[in-house]
Design a protein around this motif. Structure first.
Motif, PDB file in Angstrom:
ATOM      1  N   PHE A 150      38.164  45.537  42.807  1.00 19.12           N
ATOM      2  CA  PHE A 150      38.979  46.490  43.532  1.00 19.12           C
ATOM      3  C   PHE A 150      38.262  46.914  44.810  1.00 19.12           C
ATOM      4  N   ASP A 151      39.041  47.316  45.799  1.00 19.15           N
ATOM      5  CA  ASP A 151      38.458  47.612  47.105  1.00 19.15           C
ATOM      6  C   ASP A 151      37.965  49.054  47.159  1.00 19.15           C
ATOM      7  N   PHE A 152      36.839  49.305  46.536  1.00 26.22           N
ATOM      8  CA  PHE A 152      36.252  50.629  46.518  1.00 26.22           C
ATOM      9  C   PHE A 152      35.584  50.939  47.851  1.00 26.22           C
ATOM     10  N   THR A 153      35.331  52.219  48.069  1.00 27.30           N
ATOM     11  CA  THR A 153      34.505  52.600  49.201  1.00 27.30           C
ATOM     12  C   THR A 153      33.046  52.320  48.863  1.00 27.30           C
ATOM     13  N   VAL A 154      32.216  52.312  49.881  1.00 28.10           N
ATOM     14  CA  VAL A 154      30.787  52.094  49.664  1.00 28.10           C
ATOM     15  C   VAL A 154      30.225  53.159  48.726  1.00 28.10           C
ATOM     16  N   GLU A 155      30.602  54.405  48.934  1.00 33.48           N
ATOM     17  CA  GLU A 155      30.091  55.480  48.083  1.00 33.48           C
ATOM     18  C   GLU A 155      30.523  55.286  46.633  1.00 33.48           C
ATOM     19  N   GLU A 156      31.759  54.864  46.421  1.00 34.63           N
ATOM     20  CA  GLU A 156      32.237  54.648  45.054  1.00 34.63           C
ATOM     21  C   GLU A 156      31.457  53.526  44.370  1.00 34.63           C
ATOM     22  N   HIS A 204      28.232  54.586  56.521  1.00 40.64           N
ATOM     23  CA  HIS A 204      29.344  53.731  56.085  1.00 40.64           C
ATOM     24  C   HIS A 204      29.890  54.134  54.722  1.00 40.64           C
ATOM     25  N   ARG A 205      29.505  55.277  54.205  1.00 38.69           N
ATOM     26  CA  ARG A 205      29.822  55.623  52.823  1.00 38.69           C
ATOM     27  C   ARG A 205      31.321  55.685  52.556  1.00 38.69           C
ATOM     28  N   SER A 206      32.129  55.975  53.566  1.00 36.81           N
ATOM     29  CA  SER A 206      33.580  56.075  53.367  1.00 36.81           C
ATOM     30  C   SER A 206      34.322  54.779  53.675  1.00 36.81           C
ATOM     31  N   ARG A 235      23.613  44.902  50.741  1.00 38.03           N
ATOM     32  CA  ARG A 235      22.832  46.141  50.783  1.00 38.03           C
ATOM     33  C   ARG A 235      23.514  47.244  49.981  1.00 38.03           C
ATOM     34  N   ALA A 236      24.845  47.264  49.987  1.00 34.14           N
ATOM     35  CA  ALA A 236      25.560  48.249  49.182  1.00 34.14           C
ATOM     36  C   ALA A 236      25.318  48.023  47.697  1.00 34.14           C
ATOM     37  N   LEU A 237      25.266  46.752  47.282  1.00 37.11           N
ATOM     38  CA  LEU A 237      25.015  46.441  45.879  1.00 37.11           C
ATOM     39  C   LEU A 237      23.571  46.758  45.488  1.00 37.11           C
ATOM     40  N   VAL A 238      22.647  46.561  46.416  1.00 39.95           N
ATOM     41  CA  VAL A 238      21.267  46.992  46.158  1.00 39.95           C
ATOM     42  C   VAL A 238      21.215  48.515  46.050  1.00 39.95           C
ATOM     43  N   ALA A 239      21.970  49.209  46.894  1.00 37.61           N
ATOM     44  CA  ALA A 239      22.021  50.677  46.812  1.00 37.61           C
ATOM     45  C   ALA A 239      22.550  51.135  45.462  1.00 37.61           C
ATOM     46  N   ARG A 240      23.540  50.418  44.932  1.00 36.62           N
ATOM     47  CA  ARG A 240      24.050  50.752  43.596  1.00 36.62           C
ATOM     48  C   ARG A 240      22.928  50.648  42.562  1.00 36.62           C
ATOM     49  N   ALA A 241      22.112  49.576  42.668  1.00 40.15           N
ATOM     50  CA  ALA A 241      20.989  49.419  41.746  1.00 40.15           C
ATOM     51  C   ALA A 241      19.947  50.512  41.947  1.00 40.15           C
ATOM     52  N   VAL A 299      28.344  52.552  45.062  1.00 38.41           N
ATOM     53  CA  VAL A 299      26.983  53.025  44.792  1.00 38.41           C
ATOM     54  C   VAL A 299      26.984  54.005  43.624  1.00 38.41           C
ATOM     55  N   ALA A 300      28.028  54.819  43.528  1.00 43.27           N
ATOM     56  CA  ALA A 300      28.118  55.796  42.435  1.00 43.27           C
ATOM     57  C   ALA A 300      28.196  55.127  41.073  1.00 43.27           C
ATOM     58  N   MET A 301      28.655  53.883  41.024  1.00 44.43           N
ATOM     59  CA  MET A 301      28.704  53.160  39.745  1.00 44.43           C
ATOM     60  C   MET A 301      27.314  53.030  39.128  1.00 44.43           C
ATOM     61  N   GLY A 302      26.293  53.046  39.976  1.00 47.08           N
ATOM     62  CA  GLY A 302      24.938  52.958  39.462  1.00 47.08           C
ATOM     63  C   GLY A 302      24.512  54.154  38.645  1.00 47.08           C
ATOM     64  N   ARG A 303      25.231  55.268  38.766  1.00 48.00           N
ATOM     65  CA  ARG A 303      24.873  56.461  38.006  1.00 48.00           C
ATOM     66  C   ARG A 303      25.420  56.436  36.584  1.00 48.00           C
TER      67      ARG A 303
END
Length: 269
Positions: free
Chosen positions: A89-95, A131-133, A146-152, A97-101
């Motif tokens: 799904f086309d989530f925002t960058v913040e969404e 770019h979070r939004s 980089r967004a996927l690394v941020a999630r990790a 990254v938040a999956m990592g929590r």
């Protein structure tokens, strides 16, 4: 955090994929896992986060057998950046990254809109705070990685697992991503195809060939011309990188090498 694999063997169905594999990653160490396509690199990585359980041997995180740990506890200790792991799904960058929590949240708890510290810190670390939004689909390939690394990173796990993180990236984006990972200072196990990237950014390497680890140690000691010829089927020459002073491998097709097979005896294939 210490990762240890001892005598690990894995089957997919009844088919053996890897066998008798020993591997360690010490705290703060960057370890690369290299080998030809189909040698079992991703399979071995999947045993660490329990996507697969070994039929033989033991995988341990900080001394605890992962098969005795719940999935949430494994995720608290090891964070994964998988191949083709962009959400459907086309989530925002913040969404994203938040999956990592997730491993740290109670059921139905959300961090979105709360200014959660680990999320903000992760976005800033990978330089995506502005770019979070944005939707993930609007980012370049390097920005998505980089967004996927941020999630990790938001997962706050002491061990980072990377499965071909530079796939489909241009040279600049690949180097930028691996520089970022190096600067994190976390224990890291990284599957890579590019041997020069592995030699540059990893403290130690393990080489998988036909489902078995055939060499392990510092890159210059492991990636010998003989091993590269046997495992990867190409000739290679050791050079010194003019900028870094590190190992640089120059490759050529094996058929381009002087014909010495008769004198040297049979060549492993």
């Amino acid at each position: 955090m210490r990762l240890s694999l001892s005598g690990v063997g894995v089957r997919i169905g009844s088919v053996p994929i890897v066998a008798d594999c020993d591997l360690t990653v010490e705290d703060g160490e960057r370890v690369g896992l290299v080998g030809p396509n189909g040698s079992g690199k991703t399979t071995l990585l999947r045993t660490v986060y329990r996507a697969l359980d070994p039929f033989a041997g033991r995988v341990a995180l900080s001394g605890d057998d992962v098969t005795t740990l719940g999935q949430r506890e494994v995720a608290r200790r090891a964070a994964l950046v998988a191949q083709d792991s962009t959400p459907n799904f086309d989530f925002t960058v913040e969404e994203v990254v938040a999956m990592g929590r997730g491993p740290w949240l109670r059921t139905f708890e959300s961090t979105i809109g709360r200014g959660d510290g680990p999320i903000t810190a992760a976005l800033e670390r990978v330089r995506l705070a502005d770019h979070r939004s944005r939707r993930l689909s609007t980012l370049s390939g390097g920005e998505r990685q980089r967004a996927l690394v941020a999630r990790a990173l938001a997962q706050e796990s002491p061990l980072l697992l990377l499965d071909e993180p530079t796939n489909h990236l241009d040279v600049y984006a690949a180097l930028e991503l691996l520089e970022l990972v190096r600067d994190l200072g976390r224990a890291t196990l990284c599957v890579l195809h590019d041997l020069n990237l592995a030699a540059t950014y990893c403290d130690r390497l393990y080489v998988l060939h036909r489902g078995r680890i055939v060499a392990g140690g510092p890159p210059a000691e492991v990636l010998t011309p003989e091993l590269v010829r046997t495992v990867f089927g190409v000739t290679c020459t050791h050079l010194t990188h003019p900028a870094t002073g590190g190992l640089l491998l120059a490759f050529s097709p094996r058929r381009a090498a002087p014909r010495r097979d008769a004198a040297d005896g049979p060549v492993a294939r």
